[in-house]
Design a protein around this motif. Structure first.
Motif, PDB file in Angstrom:
ATOM      1  N   LEU A  52       0.937  -1.208  -0.060  1.00 16.73           N
ATOM      2  CA  LEU A  52      -0.085  -0.062   0.008  1.00 16.73           C
ATOM      3  C   LEU A  52       0.925   1.096  -0.102  1.00 16.73           C
ATOM      4  O   LEU A  52       0.636   2.384  -0.701  1.00 16.73           O
ATOM      5  CB  LEU A  52      -1.002  -0.057   1.269  1.00 16.73           C
ATOM      6  CG  LEU A  52      -2.084  -0.948   1.147  1.00 16.73           C
ATOM      7  CD1 LEU A  52      -2.884  -1.075   2.542  1.00 16.73           C
ATOM      8  CD2 LEU A  52      -3.065  -0.684  -0.087  1.00 16.73           C
ATOM      9  N   VAL A  53       1.945   1.109   0.725  1.00 17.24           N
ATOM     10  CA  VAL A  53       2.869   2.401   0.650  1.00 17.24           C
ATOM     11  C   VAL A  53       3.587   2.588  -0.617  1.00 17.24           C
ATOM     12  O   VAL A  53       3.612   3.647  -1.117  1.00 17.24           O
ATOM     13  CB  VAL A  53       3.851   1.973   1.888  1.00 17.24           C
ATOM     14  CG1 VAL A  53       4.959   3.253   1.855  1.00 17.24           C
ATOM     15  CG2 VAL A  53       3.325   2.347   3.342  1.00 17.24           C
ATOM     16  N   LEU A  54       3.914   1.235  -1.179  1.00 22.56           N
ATOM     17  CA  LEU A  54       4.237   1.609  -2.519  1.00 22.56           C
ATOM     18  C   LEU A  54       3.694   2.095  -3.704  1.00 22.56           C
ATOM     19  O   LEU A  54       3.800   2.942  -4.412  1.00 22.56           O
ATOM     20  CB  LEU A  54       4.978   0.179  -3.072  1.00 22.56           C
ATOM     21  CG  LEU A  54       5.705   0.143  -4.378  1.00 22.56           C
ATOM     22  CD1 LEU A  54       6.863   0.769  -4.296  1.00 22.56           C
ATOM     23  CD2 LEU A  54       6.179  -1.536  -4.662  1.00 22.56           C
ATOM     24  N   ILE A  55       2.149   1.695  -3.475  1.00 19.86           N
ATOM     25  CA  ILE A  55       1.082   1.936  -4.249  1.00 19.86           C
ATOM     26  C   ILE A  55       1.086   3.691  -4.155  1.00 19.86           C
ATOM     27  O   ILE A  55       0.781   4.354  -5.061  1.00 19.86           O
ATOM     28  CB  ILE A  55      -0.265   1.226  -4.177  1.00 19.86           C
ATOM     29  CG1 ILE A  55       0.157  -0.102  -4.934  1.00 19.86           C
ATOM     30  CG2 ILE A  55      -1.351   2.088  -4.803  1.00 19.86           C
ATOM     31  CD1 ILE A  55      -1.020  -0.986  -4.654  1.00 19.86           C
ATOM     32  N   LEU A  56       0.888   3.857  -3.047  1.00 17.83           N
ATOM     33  CA  LEU A  56       0.965   5.524  -2.604  1.00 17.83           C
ATOM     34  C   LEU A  56       2.029   6.208  -3.149  1.00 17.83           C
ATOM     35  O   LEU A  56       1.656   7.372  -3.770  1.00 17.83           O
ATOM     36  CB  LEU A  56       0.835   5.428  -1.046  1.00 17.83           C
ATOM     37  CG  LEU A  56       0.465   6.920  -0.694  1.00 17.83           C
ATOM     38  CD1 LEU A  56      -0.681   7.734  -1.306  1.00 17.83           C
ATOM     39  CD2 LEU A  56       0.608   7.288   0.936  1.00 17.83           C
ATOM     40  N   ALA A  81      -3.614   7.884   6.709  1.00 15.94           N
ATOM     41  CA  ALA A  81      -4.425   7.551   7.853  1.00 15.94           C
ATOM     42  C   ALA A  81      -5.229   6.067   7.571  1.00 15.94           C
ATOM     43  O   ALA A  81      -4.914   5.363   8.748  1.00 15.94           O
ATOM     44  CB  ALA A  81      -5.516   8.671   8.016  1.00 15.94           C
ATOM     45  N   VAL A  82      -5.457   5.952   6.491  1.00 11.75           N
ATOM     46  CA  VAL A  82      -5.968   4.485   6.282  1.00 11.75           C
ATOM     47  C   VAL A  82      -5.104   3.448   6.388  1.00 11.75           C
ATOM     48  O   VAL A  82      -5.213   2.292   7.218  1.00 11.75           O
ATOM     49  CB  VAL A  82      -6.666   4.383   4.968  1.00 11.75           C
ATOM     50  CG1 VAL A  82      -7.068   3.073   4.690  1.00 11.75           C
ATOM     51  CG2 VAL A  82      -8.040   5.281   4.716  1.00 11.75           C
ATOM     52  N   ILE A  83      -3.857   3.534   5.891  1.00 11.13           N
ATOM     53  CA  ILE A  83      -2.527   2.751   6.110  1.00 11.13           C
ATOM     54  C   ILE A  83      -2.135   2.375   7.387  1.00 11.13           C
ATOM     55  O   ILE A  83      -2.076   1.453   8.007  1.00 11.13           O
ATOM     56  CB  ILE A  83      -1.358   2.745   5.060  1.00 11.13           C
ATOM     57  CG1 ILE A  83      -1.750   2.709   3.469  1.00 11.13           C
ATOM     58  CG2 ILE A  83      -0.230   2.022   5.372  1.00 11.13           C
ATOM     59  CD1 ILE A  83      -0.867   3.553   2.614  1.00 11.13           C
ATOM     60  N   PHE A  84      -2.214   3.582   8.102  1.00 17.41           N
ATOM     61  CA  PHE A  84      -1.630   3.718   9.644  1.00 17.41           C
ATOM     62  C   PHE A  84      -2.775   2.759  10.624  1.00 17.41           C
ATOM     63  O   PHE A  84      -2.332   1.971  11.372  1.00 17.41           O
ATOM     64  CB  PHE A  84      -1.708   4.934  10.040  1.00 17.41           C
ATOM     65  CG  PHE A  84      -1.264   4.921  11.393  1.00 17.41           C
ATOM     66  CD1 PHE A  84       0.154   4.470  12.025  1.00 17.41           C
ATOM     67  CD2 PHE A  84      -2.092   5.356  12.582  1.00 17.41           C
ATOM     68  CE1 PHE A  84       0.372   4.662  13.387  1.00 17.41           C
ATOM     69  CE2 PHE A  84      -1.975   5.274  13.940  1.00 17.41           C
ATOM     70  CZ  PHE A  84      -0.627   4.868  14.237  1.00 17.41           C
TER      71      PHE A  84
END
Length: 185
Positions: A52-56, A81-84
């Motif tokens: 998810l971080v990579l996609i962001l 916020a969603v990832i956290f």
């Protein structure tokens, strides 16, 4: 080189005689074992989080050309916020979903959500049968599996899922049930 028990204790997944107390612990009750899911079982959500971080990051490379800076900033704050929240809830589930073996009882605390937990407790002398199940290459390689405890009467059966060294857990509980039956007779 640390032993298997020391490695599990280092990862805080199989702690022998931990200095912990729980809500419904009796005064004369001693915690013998604190059990959490094996860390290897947490790899999927950790990899999902990294994905998810990579996609962001990839989206952030493409977004500035399509949106205003305020829209990009709002999207980034919302996404972070969603990832956290995803990481935090999965960590809380791993940390608070525990099995506790005491000298008198077996306690299973299942953390279902931030607002709901399920606690199952049985006395050692109510244990009818204990079994373990370990499947697959990963389970065999890292020595983790499930421990199922069948109880007498209307008590709910207890399950410790994806725990390290299920054989050692069963041996300890068997020793407790043997000691309990010796005292009862």
């Amino acid at each position: 080189m640390p032993s298997e028990a020391q490695e599990a204790e280092i990862a805080h997944t199989l702690n022998l005689r931990p200095a912990v107390h729980f809500d419904v612990q009796r005064d004369d009750e001693e915690v013998l074992l604190l059990i959490r899911m094996h860390p290897v079982t947490q790899v999927p959500w950790v990899l999902n989080s990294l994905g998810l971080v990579l996609i962001l990051i990839i989206i952030n490379v493409l977004m500035p050309a399509l949106f205003t800076m305020q829209q990009v900033l709002f999207f980034n704050i919302f996404s972070i916020a969603v990832i956290f929240a995803y990481i935090w809830l999965n960590f809380l589930r791993w940390y608070f979903e525990v099995g506790i073996v005491t000298n008198e009882r077996i306690v299973d605390i299942d953390f279902k959500s931030i607002l709901y937990k399920e606690v199952s407790i049985t006395n050692v002398d109510n244990i009818e049968e204990i079994s373990s199940r370990s499947g697959g290459y990963i389970g065999a390689l890292f020595n983790f599996g499930d421990v199922h405890i069948k109880t007498a009467g209307a008590n709910e059966d207890i399950e410790f899922m994806n725990v390290p060294n299920p054989t050692a857990i069963i041996k300890l509980i068997n020793r407790l049930t043997d000691a309990s039956s010796t005292i009862a007779h």
